[in-house]
Motif scaffolding. Structure first.
Motif: not given
Length: 156
Positions: A33-34, A36-37, A41, A54, A103-104
């Motif tokens: 899930n992370e 895919k995020r 994003a 995110r 990312y992040r």
């Protein structure tokens, strides 16, 4: 010779195996899930680039240091470090101009001509290991406990 397992001990083993296997499968689902995020994003605004928001951004930078374990880049005057696993000879890299994907707020990819360095702590990296481990624990662990249970109930 070892004494036979009691039914209570086998039940406890089965519960431990199921908790461990299920835990690994849940962690694999979370990593998927992370991942895919991360892939879906939105682009970061300038204010979000170095924050844990995110979002994804690609910025120009300079490669300061590259080893088999980590890469350090300078992006807009900020020194950022990314863990890596490089199993072959590491090319000389100091001062090389690169494109850094964040990312992040953390680097996950460094690119330049003939250079592509991927972070080893992206969410998806451990997913196959967690899936295989969880599946193995559930199947082999359950089979082993059931075999012992049958052996115990037959008397040896």
């Amino acid at each position: 010779m070892q004494r036979p397992w009691t039914k209570r001990e086998l039940l406890v083993m089965l519960i431990v195996v199921w908790i461990g296997g299920t835990g690994l499968l849940v962690l694999a689902w979370y990593a998927d899930n992370e991942d895919k995020r991360m892939r879906g994003a939105p682009r970061c605004t300038q204010a979000e680039e170095f924050t844990p928001a995110r979002c994804v951004t690609v910025l120009d930078g300079a490669l300061v240091e590259l080893t088999s374990n980590f890469a350090r880049v300078d992006v807009e005057g900020r020194q950022l470090t990314m863990s890596t696993i490089i199993s072959h000879d590491v090319p000389p890299a100091g001062g090389r101009q690169v494109r850094v994907t964040l990312y992040r707020g953390k680097p996950v990819l460094i690119e330049a001509d003939h250079l592509w360095v991927d972070s080893d702590d992206k969410p998806s990296d451990d997913r196959p290991i967690m899936l295989a481990g969880g599946g193995f624990l559930l199947v082999a662990g359950t089979a082993g406990v059931v075999r012992e249970l049958r052996r115990t109930t037959r008397g040896g």
